[in-house]
Write a protein that holds these residues in place. Structure first.
Motif, PDB file in Angstrom:
ATOM      1  N   GLY A   1      50.356  -1.733 -31.092  1.00 44.88           N
ATOM      2  CA  GLY A   1      50.638  -0.337 -30.764  1.00 44.88           C
ATOM      3  C   GLY A   1      52.018   0.059 -31.244  1.00 44.88           C
ATOM      4  O   GLY A   1      52.590  -0.558 -32.126  1.00 44.88           O
ATOM      5  N   ARG A   2      52.551   1.098 -30.630  1.00 52.44           N
ATOM      6  CA  ARG A   2      53.854   1.629 -31.019  1.00 52.44           C
ATOM      7  C   ARG A   2      54.933   0.828 -30.285  1.00 52.44           C
ATOM      8  O   ARG A   2      55.300   1.151 -29.156  1.00 52.44           O
ATOM      9  CB  ARG A   2      53.921   3.109 -30.660  1.00 52.44           C
ATOM     10  N   ILE A   3      55.416  -0.210 -30.931  1.00 49.67           N
ATOM     11  CA  ILE A   3      56.339  -1.153 -30.300  1.00 49.67           C
ATOM     12  C   ILE A   3      57.723  -1.030 -30.913  1.00 49.67           C
ATOM     13  O   ILE A   3      57.878  -1.166 -32.125  1.00 49.67           O
ATOM     14  CB  ILE A   3      55.820  -2.604 -30.454  1.00 49.67           C
ATOM     15  N   PHE A   4      58.716  -0.787 -30.062  1.00 52.27           N
ATOM     16  CA  PHE A   4      60.107  -0.743 -30.493  1.00 52.27           C
ATOM     17  C   PHE A   4      60.868  -1.977 -30.034  1.00 52.27           C
ATOM     18  O   PHE A   4      61.791  -2.430 -30.702  1.00 52.27           O
ATOM     19  CB  PHE A   4      60.789   0.523 -29.966  1.00 52.27           C
ATOM     20  N   SER A   5      60.478  -2.504 -28.870  1.00 52.13           N
ATOM     21  CA  SER A   5      61.147  -3.699 -28.357  1.00 52.13           C
ATOM     22  C   SER A   5      60.216  -4.430 -27.403  1.00 52.13           C
ATOM     23  O   SER A   5      59.396  -3.816 -26.721  1.00 52.13           O
ATOM     24  CB  SER A   5      62.445  -3.338 -27.635  1.00 52.13           C
ATOM     25  N   ILE A   6      60.342  -5.757 -27.396  1.00 48.99           N
ATOM     26  CA  ILE A   6      59.642  -6.597 -26.425  1.00 48.99           C
ATOM     27  C   ILE A   6      60.674  -7.488 -25.767  1.00 48.99           C
ATOM     28  O   ILE A   6      61.364  -8.238 -26.456  1.00 48.99           O
ATOM     29  CB  ILE A   6      58.527  -7.443 -27.061  1.00 48.99           C
ATOM     30  N   ASP A   7      60.795  -7.363 -24.468  1.00 47.76           N
ATOM     31  CA  ASP A   7      61.739  -8.211 -23.741  1.00 47.76           C
ATOM     32  C   ASP A   7      61.008  -9.448 -23.223  1.00 47.76           C
ATOM     33  O   ASP A   7      60.439 -10.196 -23.999  1.00 47.76           O
ATOM     34  CB  ASP A   7      62.427  -7.397 -22.641  1.00 47.76           C
ATOM     35  N   ASP A   8      60.972  -9.644 -21.905  1.00 50.02           N
ATOM     36  CA  ASP A   8      60.314 -10.819 -21.359  1.00 50.02           C
ATOM     37  C   ASP A   8      58.812 -10.804 -21.645  1.00 50.02           C
ATOM     38  O   ASP A   8      58.174  -9.745 -21.620  1.00 50.02           O
ATOM     39  CB  ASP A   8      60.522 -10.900 -19.841  1.00 50.02           C
ATOM     40  N   MET A   9      58.286 -11.989 -21.915  1.00 48.33           N
ATOM     41  CA  MET A   9      56.847 -12.201 -22.019  1.00 48.33           C
ATOM     42  C   MET A   9      56.496 -13.357 -21.098  1.00 48.33           C
ATOM     43  O   MET A   9      57.352 -14.208 -20.790  1.00 48.33           O
ATOM     44  CB  MET A   9      56.429 -12.504 -23.455  1.00 48.33           C
ATOM     45  N   ALA A  10      55.242 -13.381 -20.647  1.00 48.19           N
ATOM     46  CA  ALA A  10      54.888 -14.408 -19.671  1.00 48.19           C
ATOM     47  C   ALA A  10      53.379 -14.606 -19.634  1.00 48.19           C
ATOM     48  O   ALA A  10      52.608 -13.790 -20.138  1.00 48.19           O
ATOM     49  CB  ALA A  10      55.390 -14.020 -18.284  1.00 48.19           C
ATOM     50  N   TRP A  11      53.000 -15.694 -19.013  1.00 45.72           N
ATOM     51  CA  TRP A  11      51.607 -15.978 -18.679  1.00 45.72           C
ATOM     52  C   TRP A  11      51.506 -16.128 -17.168  1.00 45.72           C
ATOM     53  O   TRP A  11      52.325 -16.825 -16.547  1.00 45.72           O
ATOM     54  CB  TRP A  11      51.121 -17.245 -19.360  1.00 45.72           C
ATOM     55  N   TYR A  12      50.500 -15.470 -16.623  1.00 47.02           N
ATOM     56  CA  TYR A  12      50.143 -15.600 -15.221  1.00 47.02           C
ATOM     57  C   TYR A  12      48.707 -16.097 -15.164  1.00 47.02           C
ATOM     58  O   TYR A  12      47.970 -16.043 -16.150  1.00 47.02           O
ATOM     59  CB  TYR A  12      50.261 -14.257 -14.500  1.00 47.02           C
ATOM     60  N   ARG A  13      48.294 -16.563 -13.997  1.00 49.94           N
ATOM     61  CA  ARG A  13      46.897 -16.958 -13.829  1.00 49.94           C
ATOM     62  C   ARG A  13      46.430 -16.619 -12.416  1.00 49.94           C
ATOM     63  O   ARG A  13      47.225 -16.532 -11.487  1.00 49.94           O
ATOM     64  CB  ARG A  13      46.698 -18.443 -14.122  1.00 49.94           C
ATOM     65  N   GLN A  14      45.132 -16.440 -12.317  1.00 47.95           N
ATOM     66  CA  GLN A  14      44.525 -16.154 -11.017  1.00 47.95           C
ATOM     67  C   GLN A  14      43.231 -16.932 -10.893  1.00 47.95           C
ATOM     68  O   GLN A  14      42.296 -16.709 -11.669  1.00 47.95           O
ATOM     69  CB  GLN A  14      44.276 -14.665 -10.837  1.00 47.95           C
ATOM     70  N   ALA A  15      43.193 -17.832  -9.928  1.00 50.60           N
ATOM     71  CA  ALA A  15      41.996 -18.611  -9.633  1.00 50.60           C
ATOM     72  C   ALA A  15      41.164 -17.858  -8.599  1.00 50.60           C
ATOM     73  O   ALA A  15      41.695 -17.033  -7.845  1.00 50.60           O
ATOM     74  CB  ALA A  15      42.384 -19.988  -9.121  1.00 50.60           C
ATOM     75  N   PRO A  16      39.874 -18.141  -8.523  1.00 55.60           N
ATOM     76  CA  PRO A  16      39.016 -17.458  -7.547  1.00 55.60           C
ATOM     77  C   PRO A  16      39.549 -17.622  -6.124  1.00 55.60           C
ATOM     78  O   PRO A  16      39.868 -18.733  -5.697  1.00 55.60           O
ATOM     79  CB  PRO A  16      37.670 -18.162  -7.722  1.00 55.60           C
ATOM     80  N   GLY A  17      39.657 -16.505  -5.425  1.00 54.62           N
ATOM     81  CA  GLY A  17      40.106 -16.535  -4.050  1.00 54.62           C
ATOM     82  C   GLY A  17      41.595 -16.730  -3.851  1.00 54.62           C
ATOM     83  O   GLY A  17      42.060 -16.854  -2.719  1.00 54.62           O
ATOM     84  N   LYS A  18      42.360 -16.737  -4.945  1.00 53.99           N
ATOM     85  CA  LYS A  18      43.802 -16.951  -4.845  1.00 53.99           C
ATOM     86  C   LYS A  18      44.553 -15.783  -5.454  1.00 53.99           C
ATOM     87  O   LYS A  18      44.014 -14.997  -6.225  1.00 53.99           O
ATOM     88  CB  LYS A  18      44.196 -18.258  -5.543  1.00 53.99           C
TER      89      LYS A  18
ATOM     90  N   GLN B   1      50.132   3.951 -27.876  1.00 54.57           N
ATOM     91  CA  GLN B   1      49.795   3.179 -26.688  1.00 54.57           C
ATOM     92  C   GLN B   1      49.866   1.693 -27.022  1.00 54.57           C
ATOM     93  O   GLN B   1      49.466   1.266 -28.094  1.00 54.57           O
ATOM     94  CB  GLN B   1      48.386   3.527 -26.209  1.00 54.57           C
ATOM     95  N   VAL B   2      50.366   0.912 -26.086  1.00 53.36           N
ATOM     96  CA  VAL B   2      50.545  -0.516 -26.289  1.00 53.36           C
ATOM     97  C   VAL B   2      49.399  -1.274 -25.632  1.00 53.36           C
ATOM     98  O   VAL B   2      48.960  -0.926 -24.533  1.00 53.36           O
ATOM     99  CB  VAL B   2      51.890  -0.972 -25.702  1.00 53.36           C
ATOM    100  N   GLN B   3      48.920  -2.291 -26.308  1.00 50.93           N
ATOM    101  CA  GLN B   3      47.882  -3.161 -25.756  1.00 50.93           C
ATOM    102  C   GLN B   3      48.290  -4.616 -25.895  1.00 50.93           C
ATOM    103  O   GLN B   3      48.930  -4.996 -26.880  1.00 50.93           O
ATOM    104  CB  GLN B   3      46.559  -2.950 -26.491  1.00 50.93           C
ATOM    105  N   LEU B   4      47.891  -5.407 -24.909  1.00 50.39           N
ATOM    106  CA  LEU B   4      48.031  -6.862 -24.972  1.00 50.39           C
ATOM    107  C   LEU B   4      46.624  -7.446 -24.968  1.00 50.39           C
ATOM    108  O   LEU B   4      45.826  -7.125 -24.079  1.00 50.39           O
ATOM    109  CB  LEU B   4      48.804  -7.399 -23.777  1.00 50.39           C
ATOM    110  N   VAL B   5      46.336  -8.281 -25.949  1.00 52.00           N
ATOM    111  CA  VAL B   5      44.997  -8.857 -26.063  1.00 52.00           C
ATOM    112  C   VAL B   5      45.119 -10.375 -26.139  1.00 52.00           C
ATOM    113  O   VAL B   5      45.744 -10.909 -27.059  1.00 52.00           O
ATOM    114  CB  VAL B   5      44.251  -8.326 -27.300  1.00 52.00           C
ATOM    115  N   GLU B   6      44.503 -11.033 -25.151  1.00 54.36           N
ATOM    116  CA  GLU B   6      44.513 -12.497 -25.116  1.00 54.36           C
ATOM    117  C   GLU B   6      43.326 -13.067 -25.890  1.00 54.36           C
ATOM    118  O   GLU B   6      42.287 -12.404 -26.024  1.00 54.36           O
ATOM    119  CB  GLU B   6      44.447 -13.022 -23.678  1.00 54.36           C
ATOM    120  N   SER B   7      43.477 -14.295 -26.328  1.00 52.44           N
ATOM    121  CA  SER B   7      42.386 -15.021 -26.974  1.00 52.44           C
ATOM    122  C   SER B   7      42.629 -16.509 -26.785  1.00 52.44           C
ATOM    123  O   SER B   7      43.742 -16.931 -26.444  1.00 52.44           O
ATOM    124  CB  SER B   7      42.298 -14.684 -28.460  1.00 52.44           C
ATOM    125  N   GLY B   8      41.564 -17.293 -26.989  1.00 52.66           N
ATOM    126  CA  GLY B   8      41.716 -18.739 -26.992  1.00 52.66           C
ATOM    127  C   GLY B   8      41.270 -19.446 -25.736  1.00 52.66           C
ATOM    128  O   GLY B   8      41.335 -20.676 -25.670  1.00 52.66           O
TER     129      GLY B   8
END
Length: 115
Positions: A26-43, A1-8
């Protein structure tokens, strides 16, 4: 199983800088696109920055010139360097990655910018 864990995430004054990191594990063979998204309260969640496996980047207009996305393919990590932070950058920041052709999200890390 793959996990993404943020910090900082954390609290910073306007004009300051912060770097958030995301580690894929986790069990990773390939990683293509990576990105950051954000969500503000009420948006809705919005794209902040993306980076392809080859290093091509794309930024939201609101953060261009202030934020820099980068990745370390050897460590399966993606970073977001945030400079000249503004109160409107306050949000939960989510890591996103396409791992083994499947989309994954991290649990999010809070970034708060005080005025």
């Amino acid at each position: 199983q793959v996990q993404l864990v943020e910090s900082g995430g954390g609290l910073v004054q306007a004009g300051g800088s912060l770097r958030v990191s995301c580690a894929a594990s986790g069990r990773i063979f390939s990683i293509d696109d990576m990105a950051w998204y954000r969500q503000a309260p009420g948006k809705q969640r919005e794209m902040v920055a993306t980076i392809t496996s080859g290093g091509s980047t794309n930024y939201a207009d609101s953060v261009g010139g202030r934020f820099t996305i980068s990745r370390d393919n050897a460590k399966n990590m993606v970073y977001l360097q945030m400079n000249s932070l503004k109160p409107e950058d306050t949000a939960v920041y989510y890591c996103y990655a396409v791992v083994n052709f499947i989309q994954y999200w991290g649990q999010g890390t809070q970034v708060t910018v005080s005025s």
